[in-house]
Structure formats: C-alpha cells, structure tokens
Scaffold this motif. Structure first.
Motif, PDB file in Angstrom:
ATOM      1  N   LYS A   2      -1.757   0.979  15.338  1.00 26.57           N
ATOM      2  CA  LYS A   2      -1.853   1.882  13.935  1.00 26.57           C
ATOM      3  C   LYS A   2      -1.433   1.477  13.101  1.00 26.57           C
ATOM      4  O   LYS A   2      -1.542  -0.136  12.758  1.00 26.57           O
ATOM      5  N   THR A   3      -2.888   1.228  12.050  1.00 21.97           N
ATOM      6  CA  THR A   3      -2.836   0.790  11.136  1.00 21.97           C
ATOM      7  C   THR A   3      -2.195   1.304   9.754  1.00 21.97           C
ATOM      8  O   THR A   3      -1.856   2.618   9.901  1.00 21.97           O
ATOM      9  N   VAL A   4      -1.132   0.382   8.964  1.00 20.52           N
ATOM     10  CA  VAL A   4      -0.367   1.282   7.951  1.00 20.52           C
ATOM     11  C   VAL A   4      -0.346   0.906   7.020  1.00 20.52           C
ATOM     12  O   VAL A   4      -0.424  -0.130   6.915  1.00 20.52           O
ATOM     13  N   LYS A   5      -0.514   1.596   5.967  1.00 19.88           N
ATOM     14  CA  LYS A   5      -0.645   1.527   4.398  1.00 19.88           C
ATOM     15  C   LYS A   5       0.582   1.673   3.878  1.00 19.88           C
ATOM     16  O   LYS A   5       0.984   3.294   3.454  1.00 19.88           O
ATOM     17  N   VAL A   6       1.341   0.680   2.713  1.00 24.98           N
ATOM     18  CA  VAL A   6       2.622   1.674   1.755  1.00 24.98           C
ATOM     19  C   VAL A   6       1.553   0.969   0.903  1.00 24.98           C
ATOM     20  O   VAL A   6       0.919   0.009   0.367  1.00 24.98           O
ATOM     21  N   TYR A   7       1.994   2.099   0.069  1.00 26.60           N
ATOM     22  CA  TYR A   7       0.821   2.513  -1.076  1.00 26.60           C
ATOM     23  C   TYR A   7       1.768   2.425  -2.398  1.00 26.60           C
ATOM     24  O   TYR A   7       3.054   2.598  -2.472  1.00 26.60           O
ATOM     25  N   GLY A   8       2.157   1.645  -3.359  1.00 27.04           N
ATOM     26  CA  GLY A   8       2.985   0.700  -4.295  1.00 27.04           C
ATOM     27  C   GLY A   8       3.071   0.013  -5.494  1.00 27.04           C
ATOM     28  O   GLY A   8       2.400  -1.341  -4.831  1.00 27.04           O
ATOM     29  N   CYS A  11       7.940  -2.000  -5.731  1.00 28.02           N
ATOM     30  CA  CYS A  11       8.673  -2.199  -6.316  1.00 28.02           C
ATOM     31  C   CYS A  11      10.237  -1.831  -4.810  1.00 28.02           C
ATOM     32  O   CYS A  11       9.699  -1.936  -3.921  1.00 28.02           O
ATOM     33  N   LYS A  12      11.573  -2.379  -5.185  1.00 24.40           N
ATOM     34  CA  LYS A  12      12.363  -2.441  -4.057  1.00 24.40           C
ATOM     35  C   LYS A  12      11.677  -1.148  -3.192  1.00 24.40           C
ATOM     36  O   LYS A  12      12.216  -1.737  -1.751  1.00 24.40           O
ATOM     37  N   ARG A  13      11.641   0.417  -3.507  1.00 24.10           N
ATOM     38  CA  ARG A  13      11.694   1.106  -2.034  1.00 24.10           C
ATOM     39  C   ARG A  13       9.786   1.268  -2.035  1.00 24.10           C
ATOM     40  O   ARG A  13      10.525   1.247  -0.579  1.00 24.10           O
ATOM     41  N   CYS A  14       9.039   0.825  -2.240  1.00 21.66           N
ATOM     42  CA  CYS A  14       7.970   0.365  -1.580  1.00 21.66           C
ATOM     43  C   CYS A  14       8.424  -0.843   0.098  1.00 21.66           C
ATOM     44  O   CYS A  14       7.853  -0.654   0.524  1.00 21.66           O
ATOM     45  N   GLU A  15       8.993  -1.841  -0.855  1.00 22.78           N
ATOM     46  CA  GLU A  15       9.739  -3.164  -0.301  1.00 22.78           C
ATOM     47  C   GLU A  15      10.325  -2.095   1.093  1.00 22.78           C
ATOM     48  O   GLU A  15       9.996  -2.720   2.286  1.00 22.78           O
ATOM     49  N   THR A  16      11.771  -1.298   1.019  1.00 23.79           N
ATOM     50  CA  THR A  16      12.361  -0.722   2.262  1.00 23.79           C
ATOM     51  C   THR A  16      11.252   0.686   2.555  1.00 23.79           C
ATOM     52  O   THR A  16      11.609   0.300   4.095  1.00 23.79           O
ATOM     53  N   VAL A  17      10.127   1.107   2.245  1.00 23.62           N
ATOM     54  CA  VAL A  17       9.542   1.847   3.546  1.00 23.62           C
ATOM     55  C   VAL A  17       8.624   0.615   4.264  1.00 23.62           C
ATOM     56  O   VAL A  17       8.694   1.173   5.738  1.00 23.62           O
ATOM     57  N   LEU A  34       0.079  -3.567   8.713  1.00 27.89           N
ATOM     58  CA  LEU A  34       0.947  -2.942   7.650  1.00 27.89           C
ATOM     59  C   LEU A  34      -0.102  -3.850   6.458  1.00 27.89           C
ATOM     60  O   LEU A  34       0.299  -5.055   6.245  1.00 27.89           O
ATOM     61  N   GLU A  35      -0.504  -3.191   5.448  1.00 27.01           N
ATOM     62  CA  GLU A  35      -1.287  -3.250   4.687  1.00 27.01           C
ATOM     63  C   GLU A  35      -0.518  -2.602   3.252  1.00 27.01           C
ATOM     64  O   GLU A  35      -0.027  -1.438   3.237  1.00 27.01           O
ATOM     65  N   LYS A  36      -0.045  -3.592   2.505  1.00 29.77           N
ATOM     66  CA  LYS A  36       0.175  -2.705   0.837  1.00 29.77           C
ATOM     67  C   LYS A  36      -0.373  -3.079  -0.312  1.00 29.77           C
ATOM     68  O   LYS A  36      -1.267  -4.145  -0.151  1.00 29.77           O
ATOM     69  N   VAL A  37      -0.561  -1.327  -0.224  1.00 34.67           N
ATOM     70  CA  VAL A  37      -1.671  -1.575  -1.577  1.00 34.67           C
ATOM     71  C   VAL A  37      -0.750  -1.115  -2.921  1.00 34.67           C
ATOM     72  O   VAL A  37      -0.417  -0.460  -2.675  1.00 34.67           O
TER      73      VAL A  37
END
Length: 78
Positions: A2-8, A11-17, A34-37
């Motif tokens: 699965k390709t997952v992107k966390v957008y933010g 911040c702390k909430r982004c890291e938590t997600v 997992l990619e953080k955008v």
C-alpha cells in the motif's frame, strides 16, 4: 504494498497519524510505503483543506484531526 501519504506541515498531529498508520500496518501485517508530504502546494493539490490529511493508494481518506484507529485499519484493509 500500500502507498500511504500523510499530508501536513510536520506538526505533532501529522507525526501521530504517521505512527498510527505504521502501527496499524504492522498489526495487520500489511506492507506499506509511507511518504510525508509537507509542501503546501502539494497538500492543496491533493485536496487537503485541513491537516493532517491521509491518502492510501491515491485516495484521500481523511483530512483534519486524528482519525480513529479502527478507521485506519479499515482503510488499510481496503
């Protein structure tokens, strides 16, 4: 996989997600990439109006606040 992107903005909430997704994937034995955008333009282009945003396999499944753990598991299974 699965390709997952966390957008933010990172911040702390982004890291938590991101942590929630990693933990759920490990629990379900699902391999993820997992990619953080954090780029504002990319976040807006993905349709995220409120961060953190979460997309799985190109589909935006959540935006704003923290998702429920059971919802994250359901999205990963789908």
């Amino acid at each position: 996989m699965k390709t997952v992107k966390v957008y933010g903005p990172g911040c702390k909430r982004c890291e938590t997600v991101a942590t929630m997704v990693r933990d759920a994937a490990a629990k379900l034995d699902i391999e993820i990439e997992l990619e953080k955008v954090s780029d504002a333009k990319s976040i807006a282009m993905a349709g995220v109006m409120s961060t953190p945003g979460l997309a799985i396999d190109g589909k935006l499944v959540h935006a704003g606040g923290l998702p429920r753990e059971d919802a994250v598991e359901l999205w990963l299974k789908g």
